[in-house]
Design a protein around this motif. Structure first.
Motif, short mmCIF file in Angstrom:
data_model
loop_
_atom_site.label_atom_id
_atom_site.label_comp_id
_atom_site.label_asym_id
_atom_site.label_seq_id
_atom_site.Cartn_x
_atom_site.Cartn_y
_atom_site.Cartn_z
N VAL A 17 21.35 2.18 -13.03
CA VAL A 17 21.57 3.41 -12.27
C VAL A 17 21.47 3.15 -10.77
O VAL A 17 22.30 3.62 -9.99
N ASN A 21 24.61 3.70 -8.16
CA ASN A 21 24.51 4.60 -7.03
C ASN A 21 24.67 3.89 -5.69
O ASN A 21 25.08 4.51 -4.71
N MET A 62 25.28 8.77 -10.08
CA MET A 62 24.53 9.35 -11.20
C MET A 62 23.33 10.12 -10.67
O MET A 62 22.46 9.52 -10.03
N ILE A 64 20.26 11.94 -12.30
CA ILE A 64 19.63 12.01 -13.61
C ILE A 64 18.98 13.38 -13.81
O ILE A 64 18.13 13.79 -13.03
N VAL A 76 23.08 13.10 -17.37
CA VAL A 76 23.39 12.80 -15.98
C VAL A 76 24.44 13.77 -15.46
O VAL A 76 25.43 14.05 -16.15
N TYR A 78 27.21 13.37 -13.35
CA TYR A 78 27.95 12.23 -12.82
C TYR A 78 29.10 12.74 -11.97
O TYR A 78 29.80 13.66 -12.35
N THR A 88 27.14 14.56 -18.18
CA THR A 88 27.44 13.50 -19.14
C THR A 88 26.16 13.00 -19.81
O THR A 88 25.07 13.11 -19.26
N TRP A 90 24.48 9.52 -21.50
CA TRP A 90 24.57 8.06 -21.47
C TRP A 90 23.53 7.51 -22.44
O TRP A 90 22.38 7.98 -22.44
N THR A 105 29.02 6.57 -22.83
CA THR A 105 28.96 7.77 -22.02
C THR A 105 29.98 8.78 -22.55
O THR A 105 30.93 8.42 -23.24
#
Length: 108
Positions: A17, A21, A62, A64, A76, A78, A88, A90, A105
């Motif tokens: 993650v 990012n 992302m 969270i 997430v 996203y 989404t 994951w 995902t």
């Protein structure tokens, strides 16, 4: 309220993650096994092609919302420049060496 990536329980998922990012391609692939597999909405995809399109060339990010399964399942928000923002789910499979061998995902 979102969870900061540094609060994610699983070290491999946390690294993934953080790298996504940051737009750090090398760091994403460093945490994946060489033969890592993935699926998007239930269809297997080529990891290199998918990450290029959905993450790196489209500024994927992302945020969270939640984590479960010891940090290997995330919900997430996203976003990327292609699709905008979507909620989404994951799921990550981490091998014994602490690298991600598969991620899935899809819409949450």
């Amino acid at each position: 309220m979102s969870i900061s990536p540094d609060q994610l329980t699983d070290p491999a998922v946390r690294a993934f993650v953080t790298a996504v990012n940051a737009g750090d391609r090398a760091a994403v692939f460093a945490v994946l096994t060489p033969d890592a597999a993935m699926s998007d909405d239930g269809s297997d995809r080529d990891v290199q092609q998918w990450t290029d399109k959905e993450i790196f060339s489209s500024e994927g990010h992302m945020d969270i919302e939640s984590q479960s399964d010891d940090g290997r399942a995330l919900v997430v928000n996203y976003r990327n420049s292609t699709w905008g923002e979507m909620r989404t789910a994951w799921r990550f499979v981490v091998d014994g060496a602490g690298r991600i061998s598969r991620f899935e995902t899809g819409q949450a």
